[in-house]
Design a protein around this motif. Structure first.
Motif, PDB file in Angstrom:
ATOM      1  N   VAL A   1       0.721  -1.288  -0.061  1.00  0.00           N
ATOM      2  CA  VAL A   1       0.058  -0.115  -0.015  1.00  0.00           C
ATOM      3  C   VAL A   1       1.024   1.336   0.022  1.00  0.00           C
ATOM      4  CG1 VAL A   1      -1.610   1.239   1.331  1.00  0.00           C
ATOM      5  CG2 VAL A   1      -2.068  -1.235   1.025  1.00  0.00           C
TER       6      VAL A   1
ATOM      7  N   THR B   1      -1.642   3.343   7.819  1.00  0.00           N
ATOM      8  CA  THR B   1      -1.042   2.168   7.728  1.00  0.00           C
ATOM      9  C   THR B   1      -0.264   1.874   8.867  1.00  0.00           C
ATOM     10  OG1 THR B   1      -1.043   2.350   5.359  1.00  0.00           O
ATOM     11  CG2 THR B   1       0.715   0.742   6.282  1.00  0.00           C
TER      12      THR B   1
ATOM     13  N   MET C   1      -8.225   1.434   2.299  1.00  0.00           N
ATOM     14  CA  MET C   1      -7.155   1.720   1.473  1.00  0.00           C
ATOM     15  C   MET C   1      -7.984   1.441  -0.108  1.00  0.00           C
ATOM     16  SD  MET C   1      -4.318   2.414   2.975  1.00  0.00           S
ATOM     17  CE  MET C   1      -5.633   3.263   4.072  1.00  0.00           C
TER      18      MET C   1
ATOM     19  N   THR D   1      -7.839   4.696  -2.988  1.00  0.00           N
ATOM     20  CA  THR D   1      -7.024   4.355  -3.953  1.00  0.00           C
ATOM     21  C   THR D   1      -7.864   3.999  -5.157  1.00  0.00           C
ATOM     22  OG1 THR D   1      -6.523   2.110  -3.385  1.00  0.00           O
ATOM     23  CG2 THR D   1      -4.897   3.772  -2.857  1.00  0.00           C
TER      24      THR D   1
ATOM     25  N   LEU E   1      -5.469  -1.919  -5.891  1.00  0.00           N
ATOM     26  CA  LEU E   1      -5.098  -2.722  -4.754  1.00  0.00           C
ATOM     27  C   LEU E   1      -6.286  -3.737  -4.305  1.00  0.00           C
ATOM     28  CD1 LEU E   1      -3.565   0.196  -2.520  1.00  0.00           C
ATOM     29  CD2 LEU E   1      -2.563  -1.629  -4.194  1.00  0.00           C
TER      30      LEU E   1
END
Length: 548
Positions: free
Chosen positions: A40, A63, A102, A106, A113
Motif C-alpha cells: 500500500v 497504515t 485503502m 486508491t 489494490l
C-alpha cells in the motif's frame, strides 16, 4: 516434568505439534499484514497518480496505526492464551476494514489494490479453515456494500472516472461476483484438503488405539485378532483372516459363521504377495490354486492380501474382503492398512519371541518337558489346591535303569535320544492336566492331580510300561516310586522324600517296577508349655527378684 524456571512441557507430541502449528500460522498472518502495508505504501508513493492519491500522509498514518494494532494484538495473543482465538478473529476483521479503506482511498471500486482482498481471503481460507474463509468473504462483502451505499447516499465521494454514472453499479456487481467466485472456489478446494487431513488424523488415532490394545496382551493370536477387528471395524471390511506361524495356520478370523479348519501351507495369492513384498489385490481367487483361502472365505471377491513382515522376515498375512462391488480400491486405504499391518507384525513377532523365552525358561532343553524349577512351583501350587479342595495328589518319581551303563555302551548321543523317548512316552501316557518334568539326570517326575493312593499304583504302572516301548539303541526300563498327599505326606518336601524312598525300594527289589510308599505322615506333637518359676514360701521378696 518441566525444566526449572520454564513453562510446562506438552504431555505428548500431538500437543506440541498443535502449538507449533498455531504459532507458525500466526507468523504467516503477521508477515502478510506487513506485506499489505509495504504494498500500500509503495503504491501510494510510486503510483500516486494512477491510484488517484492526493494525500499520502493519511494513507501512511492509517497504515502505521494498522501495523501498531496488529503488533499489540499479537503480543496480547501470546500473553493471554485463553483469549487468543478472540484476538485472532478481531484482527481478521481489522484486516478487512483496513483493506476496504485503502481501496476507497486508491480509486474506490477501480482500485488496483483490490487484489489484496483476494489474497487475504485465500490466506485466511488456507491458514485457518474453509468456514473461516466464508465468514471473511461475507465480511469483505459487507464492507464493500457499506462503502457502496455510503457513496450512493453521498456520504462518501465516488472515486475513479469510470465509476461515475451508470458504470458505478455495474462495476460494483462485477467486483462482488468475481470476489465470491474466488471465495467459493478457494473454499471448495480447502474443504477437500481439510477432510483429507481429518481422515488421516482419524486413521492415525485408530492406529494408536490398536497399538494401545496390543500392549495389553502377550498372546500372538490375540494380537492378530486385535489387528483384524480394528482394521475391519475402521475400514468396514465384512470378512477377514490372519494366517501366521511356521505352518501359516489360522491365527484370527472375522466374518459370518465359523472358520473351517484348513491344512497348513501357503496359497498362491499369499506366495505372490510375499514375492511382491507388498499388498496384492485379487478380484477372484482361483479355488484350485488357493484351496485354503477358498475354504476359509468361500465365494470371496475383491481381496486385499497384505503380507506381515517384521525386520524383513515374513510372520503372517492379513487377508481382507473389500465390501465394494467394484474392484477399485483407494490407494490411501491400502497405505493405511499396510501401516496397521506393519505395526501388528512387530507386535506378533515380539509375542512369539516372548513365548520362546518363557518356554526356554520353563522347559528342559533336551527333553522338552518341564524343568526342575517349574516342577517345584507346580507341585507347591497343586498341593495348596489339594489342601483347599480336600483332594488327593500323587507324585511319581521315575528313574531310568542302568542309564550310566547305557551311555557307556552306546554313547551320549544315544543316551540323549533315549531320554527324549522316555519324556515323550510319559507325556503320551499322561492325562492332559498331569505335569511331566525332568527331575534331574535320568530321573523324571510326574505330578498326578486328583489321583488317590489306591489309583496311584495302577496309573504309575501304566506310565512305567509305556517307557518299555521307547525306540532306543537298547531296551529301556525304569523304576518308579509313588507317594500320595495326604496319605503318605502332608507337605512338599515330605511328599518328595516318600516318593524317593519308594523309588529306591524298587531299585533294591530288582528294578523295572513301581513301588508305593508305606510312609505315614508324622503326627504333630504339641509344644511343651514353658514352666513358670515358682518362688519358695520362705524366700524373701528381694531375693526372689534377684533370682528372676
Amino acid at each position: 516434568m518441566s525444566p526449572s524456571g520454564g513453562a510446562p512441557l506438552p504431555r505428548n507430541r500431538s500437543q506440541l505439534s498443535d502449538i507449533a502449528s498455531l504459532s507458525e500460522r500466526m507468523g504467516y498472518f503477521q508477515a502478510l499484514r506487513a506485506a499489505f502495508a509495504v504494498i500500500v505504501l509503495g503504491a501510494a508513493i510510486f503510483a500516486a497518480k494512477v491510484l488517484g492519491v492526493s494525500d499520502i500522509s493519511s494513507i501512511a498514518l492509517v497504515t502505521a496505526g494498522y501495523l501498531l494494532v496488529s503488533g499489540v494484538a499479537e503480543g496480547l495473543r501470546r500473553l493471554t492464551n485463553e483469549r487468543g482465538l478472540s484476538i485472532v478473529t478481531l484482527m481478521l476483521l481489522v484486516d478487512g476494514v483496513y483493506l476496504a479503506w485503502m481501496m476507497y482511498e486508491t480509486n474506490g471500486i477501480q482500485s488496483p489494490l483490490r487484489f489484496l482482498t483476494y489474497v487475504h481471503l485465500i490466506a485466511v481460507t488456507l491458514l485457518a479453515s474453509h468456514r473461516t474463509g466464508l465468514k471473511i468473504a461475507l465480511w469483505h462483502s459487507l464492507l464493500f456494500f457499506v462503502v457502496y451505499y455510503a457513496q450512493a447516499a453521498g456520504l462518501l465521494e465516488i472515486r475513479g472516472e469510470l465509476a461515475r454514472g451508470t458504470q458505478f453499479e455495474r462495476l460494483s456487481v462485477f467486483n462482488v461476483m468475481a470476489f465470491w467466485l474466488v471465495a467459493l472456489g478457494t473454499t471448495a478446494f480447502s474443504s477437500v484438503n481439510e477432510r483429507e487431513l481429518r481422515r488421516r488424523k482419524a486413521d492415525l488415532e485408530a492406529l494408536a488405539e490398536m497399538a494401545r490394545s496390543m500392549e495389553e496382551v502377550s498372546d500372538p493370536n490375540e494380537s492378530a485378532q486385535i489387528l483384524l477387528d480394528q482394521v475391519s471395524e475402521w475400514f468396514e471390511f465384512k470378512r477377514g483372516v490372519v494366517l501366521g506361524g511356521r505352518d501359516f495356520t489360522m491365527m484370527a478370523f472375522r466374518g459370518p459363521g465359523e472358520a473351517t479348519p484348513t491344512e497348513p501351507g501357503l496359497d498362491q495369492v499369499v506366495k505372490d504377495a510375499f514375492e511382491k513384498h507388498g499388498t496384492a489385490l485379487v478380484k477372484k481367487p482361483d479355488p484350485d490354486e488357493n484351496p485354503r483361502l477358498t475354504a476359509l472365505m468361500p465365494f470371496a471377491r475383491n481381496l486385499l492380501v497384505v503380507p506381515l513382515f517384521a525386520e524383513g522376515a515374513p510372520v503372517g498375512v492379513l487377508i481382507l474382503e473389500h465390501p465394494s462391488i467394484s474392484a477399485r480400491v483407494e490407494r490411501r486405504l491400502v497405505v493405511m492398512i499396510e501401516q496397521f499391518a506393519a505395526h501388528a507384525a512387530l507386535t506378533i513377532r515380539n509375542a512369539w519371541l516372548l513365548e520362546q523365552v518363557q518356554r526356554m525358561a520353563e522347559t528342559d532343553a533336551l527333553t522338552g518337558v518341564a524343568n526342575r524349577r517349574v516342577f517345584e512351583l507346580t507341585l507347591q501350587k497343586e498341593l495348596a489346591r489339594s489342601q483347599r479342595n480336600g483332594e488327593p495328589l500323587t507324585l511319581l518319581l521315575v528313574d531310568v535303569d542302568h542309564f550310566k551303563s547305557f551311555n557307556d555302551t552306546h554313547g551320549h548321543q544315544e543316551g540323549d535320544n533315549a531320554l527324549k523317548g522316555v519324556a515323550a512316552a510319559l507325556q503320551e501316557a499322561s492325562r492332559e492336566f498331569d505335569i511331566v518334568a525332568r527331575y534331574g539326570g535320568e530321573e523324571f517326575a510326574v505330578i498326578l492331580p486328583s489321583c488317590s493312593s489306591r489309583e496311584s499304583l495302577v496309573v504309575a504302572e501304566r506310565l512305567r510300561t509305556s517307557i518299555s516301548d521307547v525306540d532306543a539303541a537298547a531296551p529301556v526300563t525304569a523304576s518308579g516310586g509313588v507317594a500320595t498327599f495326604p496319605t503318605h505326606a502332608t507337605d512338599m518336601s515330605s511328599l518328595i522324600e516318600a516318593a524317593d524312598e519308594a523309588l529306591y525300594k524298587s531299585k533294591r527289589a530288582g528294578r523295572d517296577r513301581v513301588t508305593r510308599s508305606r510312609r505315614r505322615p508324622a503326627a504333630r506333637r504339641p509344644r511343651p508349655r514353658p514352666k513358670k518359676p515358682v518362688l519358695a514360701e520362705t524366700q524373701p521378696v528381694s531375693e526372689a527378684r534377684s533370682v528372676s
